[in-house]
Motif scaffolding. Structure first.
Motif, mmCIF file in Angstrom:
data_model
loop_
_atom_site.group_PDB
_atom_site.id
_atom_site.type_symbol
_atom_site.label_atom_id
_atom_site.label_comp_id
_atom_site.label_asym_id
_atom_site.label_seq_id
_atom_site.Cartn_x
_atom_site.Cartn_y
_atom_site.Cartn_z
ATOM 1 N N GLN A 120 9.657 7.690 11.089
ATOM 2 C CA GLN A 120 9.199 6.715 10.096
ATOM 3 C C GLN A 120 8.726 5.408 10.720
ATOM 4 O O GLN A 120 7.705 4.872 10.309
ATOM 5 C CB GLN A 120 10.289 6.444 9.064
ATOM 6 C CG GLN A 120 9.781 5.647 7.881
ATOM 7 C CD GLN A 120 8.632 6.333 7.144
ATOM 8 O OE1 GLN A 120 8.754 7.484 6.734
ATOM 9 N NE2 GLN A 120 7.508 5.650 6.992
ATOM 10 N N LEU A 123 5.405 6.028 12.238
ATOM 11 C CA LEU A 123 4.416 6.213 11.179
ATOM 12 C C LEU A 123 4.037 4.875 10.545
ATOM 13 O O LEU A 123 2.857 4.626 10.258
ATOM 14 C CB LEU A 123 4.923 7.178 10.115
ATOM 15 C CG LEU A 123 3.966 7.479 8.972
ATOM 16 C CD1 LEU A 123 2.643 8.062 9.489
ATOM 17 C CD2 LEU A 123 4.615 8.421 7.975
ATOM 18 N N ASP A 124 5.020 4.001 10.342
ATOM 19 C CA ASP A 124 4.731 2.671 9.799
ATOM 20 C C ASP A 124 3.786 1.906 10.728
ATOM 21 O O ASP A 124 2.869 1.228 10.272
ATOM 22 C CB ASP A 124 6.021 1.870 9.599
ATOM 23 C CG ASP A 124 6.881 2.412 8.472
ATOM 24 O OD1 ASP A 124 6.396 3.235 7.666
ATOM 25 O OD2 ASP A 124 8.069 2.016 8.406
ATOM 26 N N THR A 127 0.285 3.396 10.457
ATOM 27 C CA THR A 127 -0.334 2.943 9.210
ATOM 28 C C THR A 127 -0.854 1.522 9.339
ATOM 29 O O THR A 127 -1.992 1.231 8.961
ATOM 30 C CB THR A 127 0.674 3.045 8.037
ATOM 31 O OG1 THR A 127 1.086 4.414 7.921
ATOM 32 C CG2 THR A 127 0.061 2.579 6.737
ATOM 33 N N ARG A 130 -3.895 1.513 11.626
ATOM 34 C CA ARG A 130 -5.063 2.083 10.940
ATOM 35 C C ARG A 130 -5.616 1.096 9.912
ATOM 36 O O ARG A 130 -6.832 0.960 9.778
ATOM 37 C CB ARG A 130 -4.700 3.414 10.282
ATOM 38 C CG ARG A 130 -4.567 4.551 11.287
ATOM 39 C CD ARG A 130 -4.128 5.839 10.632
ATOM 40 N NE ARG A 130 -4.189 6.961 11.562
ATOM 41 C CZ ARG A 130 -3.705 8.169 11.300
ATOM 42 N NH1 ARG A 130 -3.122 8.418 10.121
ATOM 43 N NH2 ARG A 130 -3.797 9.133 12.199
ATOM 44 N N GLU A 137 -4.199 8.625 16.888
ATOM 45 C CA GLU A 137 -3.999 10.064 16.777
ATOM 46 C C GLU A 137 -2.766 10.551 17.515
ATOM 47 O O GLU A 137 -2.434 11.726 17.471
ATOM 48 C CB GLU A 137 -5.234 10.801 17.314
ATOM 49 C CG GLU A 137 -6.491 10.472 16.527
ATOM 50 C CD GLU A 137 -7.749 11.030 17.156
ATOM 51 O OE1 GLU A 137 -7.684 11.552 18.291
ATOM 52 O OE2 GLU A 137 -8.806 10.934 16.502
ATOM 53 N N THR A 152 6.774 14.785 10.497
ATOM 54 C CA THR A 152 6.378 13.598 9.725
ATOM 55 C C THR A 152 5.046 13.055 10.225
ATOM 56 O O THR A 152 4.151 12.749 9.435
ATOM 57 C CB THR A 152 7.458 12.496 9.826
ATOM 58 O OG1 THR A 152 8.655 12.992 9.225
ATOM 59 C CG2 THR A 152 7.023 11.210 9.152
ATOM 60 N N LEU A 153 4.914 12.928 11.527
ATOM 61 C CA LEU A 153 3.673 12.403 12.108
ATOM 62 C C LEU A 153 2.521 13.387 11.930
ATOM 63 O O LEU A 153 1.386 12.975 11.668
ATOM 64 C CB LEU A 153 3.888 12.050 13.577
ATOM 65 C CG LEU A 153 4.813 10.846 13.801
ATOM 66 C CD1 LEU A 153 5.224 10.744 15.253
ATOM 67 C CD2 LEU A 153 4.145 9.559 13.332
ATOM 68 N N GLU A 155 1.922 15.269 9.488
ATOM 69 C CA GLU A 155 1.398 15.123 8.123
ATOM 70 C C GLU A 155 0.373 13.998 8.027
ATOM 71 O O GLU A 155 -0.465 13.999 7.127
ATOM 72 C CB GLU A 155 2.544 14.877 7.137
ATOM 73 C CG GLU A 155 3.411 16.093 6.911
ATOM 74 C CD GLU A 155 4.611 15.804 6.027
ATOM 75 O OE1 GLU A 155 4.654 14.747 5.372
ATOM 76 O OE2 GLU A 155 5.520 16.664 5.990
ATOM 77 N N ALA A 156 0.422 13.055 8.959
ATOM 78 C CA ALA A 156 -0.537 11.945 9.001
ATOM 79 C C ALA A 156 -1.591 12.178 10.090
ATOM 80 O O ALA A 156 -2.272 11.243 10.507
ATOM 81 C CB ALA A 156 0.195 10.630 9.249
ATOM 82 N N ASP A 157 -1.707 13.424 10.552
ATOM 83 C CA ASP A 157 -2.656 13.788 11.612
ATOM 84 C C ASP A 157 -2.409 13.017 12.901
ATOM 85 O O ASP A 157 -3.342 12.557 13.563
ATOM 86 C CB ASP A 157 -4.108 13.604 11.145
ATOM 87 C CG ASP A 157 -4.470 14.548 10.014
ATOM 88 O OD1 ASP A 157 -4.040 15.720 10.074
ATOM 89 O OD2 ASP A 157 -5.144 14.114 9.069
#
Length: 173
Positions: A120, A123-124, A127, A130, A137, A152-153, A155-157
């Protein structure tokens, strides 16, 4: 450097402790990987920077505050690559930045993080980067605890690339 050298170095600085520990995501574990043990040891930092350097191309580096900052700084010096810092939240004073450092629209960035559990925090950071216009990537971590971060990652490519996994680190312990 081989995976065995890094694993030996992490063990030498007692980066893995056993007992009952609460993790940042709220779960518990019977072991804890103490990032401060390896992030404050010059030999470990050197091995990590060298290992990260072999996995990088011409991307800008991004460290996740707080744990990724020493790692991204030493890797930046090792590779002569610029870096930015992704804060967990926007500063409430000064420039109010979430991303510290220079980042151009469309720039290719790889996120550097210490330990991946759920993924997480990485991923934050992805995000936020981006949203700031970066192309992200891949996330590089020292240790993947193998508790869902990769999925988890994905799923966000975003690909998770770990120097070592918990299975490797805990083998024969």
């Amino acid at each position: 450097m081989t995976d065995t050298e890094l694993i030996d170095a992490l063990r030498r600085v007692d980066a893995v402790e056993f007992g009952e520990f609460e993790l940042s995501h709220g779960g518990t574990s019977d072991y804890y990987v103490d990032k401060y043990r390896f992030e404050t040891d010059p030999d470990c930092l050197s091995l990590i920077a060298d290992a990260f350097a072999t996995r990088l191309d011409d991307e800008t580096l991004a460290g996740v505050a707080l744990g990724g900052v020493p790692l991204v700084a030493v890797t930046s010096v090792e590779t002569d690559s610029p870096y930015v810092i992704a804060r967990k939240q926007k500063k409430e004073y000064g420039t109010s930045n979430r991303i510290e450092g220079e980042l151009a629209e469309g720039e290719s960035v790889v996120v550097i993080e210490d330990i991946a559990t759920t993924g997480q925090s990485a991923l934050d950071a992805v995000t936020a980067l981006r949203e700031a216009g970066a192309r992200v990537e891949r996330v590089l971590v020292v240790v993947d605890r193998e508790e869902g971060a990769r999925e988890t990652l994905a799923e966000a490519d975003v690909e998770l690339d770990a120097l070592v996994t918990a299975s490797e680190l805990l083998a024969d312990e």
